[in-house]
Design an enzyme around this catalytic site. Sequence first.
Site, PDB file in Angstrom:
ATOM      1  N   ASP A   1       0.425  -0.981  -0.100  1.00 53.72           N
ATOM      2  CA  ASP A   1      -0.126   0.116  -0.119  1.00 53.72           C
ATOM      3  C   ASP A   1       0.867   1.605  -0.193  1.00 53.72           C
ATOM      4  OD1 ASP A   1      -2.543   1.561   0.730  1.00 53.72           O
ATOM      5  OD2 ASP A   1      -1.784   2.011   2.572  1.00 53.72           O
TER       6      ASP A   1
ATOM      7  N   ASP B   1      -2.279   6.608  -5.171  1.00 60.41           N
ATOM      8  CA  ASP B   1      -2.667   5.565  -3.694  1.00 60.41           C
ATOM      9  C   ASP B   1      -3.322   3.594  -4.572  1.00 60.41           C
ATOM     10  OD1 ASP B   1      -3.132   4.278  -1.594  1.00 60.41           O
ATOM     11  OD2 ASP B   1      -4.049   5.568  -1.085  1.00 60.41           O
TER      12      ASP B   1
END
Length: 498
Positions: free
Chosen positions: A97, A284
């Site tokens: 992530d 992201d």
Amino acid sequence: MGQRLLLLVTTCLWALSCAVPHHASSRDGLLRINLNKKSLTHESLAAAKAARQHDALRLKSGDSDSDIVPLVDYLNTQYYGVIGLGTPPQNFTVIFDTGSSNLWVPSAKCYFSIACYLHPKYKSSKSSTYKADGETCKITYGSGAISGFFSNDNVLVGDLVVKNQKFIETTRETSVSFIVGKFDGILGLGYPDISVGKAPPVWLSMQEQKLLADDVFSFWLNRDSDALSGGELVFGGMDPDHYKGNHTYVPVSRKGYWQFNMGDLLIDGHSTGFCAKGCAAIVDSGTSLLAGPTAIVAQVNHAIGAEGIISTECKEVVSQYGEMILELLIAQTQPQKVCSQIGLCLFDGTHSVSNGIESVVGKENVGSDVMCTACEMAVVWIENQLRENKTKELILQYANQLCERLPSPNGESTVSCHEMSKMPNLAFTIASKTFVLTPEQYVVKLEQSGQTVCISGFMAFDIPPPRGPLWILGDVFMGAYHTVFDFGKDRIGFAESA
């Protein structure tokens, strides 16, 4: 200090078919771990909504860097890989992530959370390289929180051993997301600036221990729904088979998230106006869609025929104040002062503000806050149409139509799967270049009750100045463009995916 190599970890959407990387293979100097993927569902997408609203408030309030948490929850689109902790390695499935920076896994000392009983737990007593730390910590997400304490141990990623990595052993996981999720923990790839407890992200430890051939990592996300592989994450370089041409690089403008400055969003080559003078953007891997200012998302939804909700407040503003907004703009009034002049917003010297404004579609917005937000969007729309030399009647009609295309309270808007050939191309302006998304790339297909549902790949996400306006470029964008995260030169690169 470890062998210098180009490390590649294959990642997948949603589910693993194996618990350990026994299908690893090497060719061209790259290490591959073959994983499988599972289709995105409507239910999994919905799990990110609370987190997005929560993080909008945190970004708006200007919390200290040490308190910043990931932008979205992890039951959005997730990319998994298997790592090992300790000696001998204890295997955990983690999400890679870029929207967070900590590494955490469940602890053997987690006794009172259901999630811990559904996933493997780290046992420090079983590792010969474990070093105690003991500092306690807590990370709050939109729909829950984790808490625990820091420890140090070796981390095995592929065949790289990162020594003495500081990580979190969680002793409490309160979110339902952690119970139903297919992942055991998170491996954050953001900057250390947003790391809780100042723990270095794994890539920084790799850099300090000279384990990488180059100070970069790169994502290739496979958007082929029929393919077994979800994509590849490469540490130390990039695979030339996964992109076309050269990368366009843009400097990181603010460390923490992978943030940079972008320009306008174009619909079939036409400006949407709101970001014409620049907006912040974050890349992201932890979010599946593209999240951006409601004023632009409404224009996109109108152009692609997405169905949202009819906003009574928005239509009221256009009906009562539309002509006044138009006259003020024609009179060369600064756009950021228009709504304060007609009494719907305050003006703090640089831009219009309201008390607690988040988004016109957010539950927190009531009364004057909603009217202020609606006015700000109407100014953007009307100013944009003035540039096109449209008549007053057409301009107000267009603004009224956009009110009907505001995203639903749930964030997403549906589109017709059969009308994609008629939808326009959209393009982000980055480093003075346009990065085009076709309808096939920005329309997301979800599985719901055995049927395929198409939704707009754009979600509303409003952050006011000075931290906003802000875009989050998630997997819809990263799937179209191979993305390089260069932490050696603090820059981000984009090239067309192969």
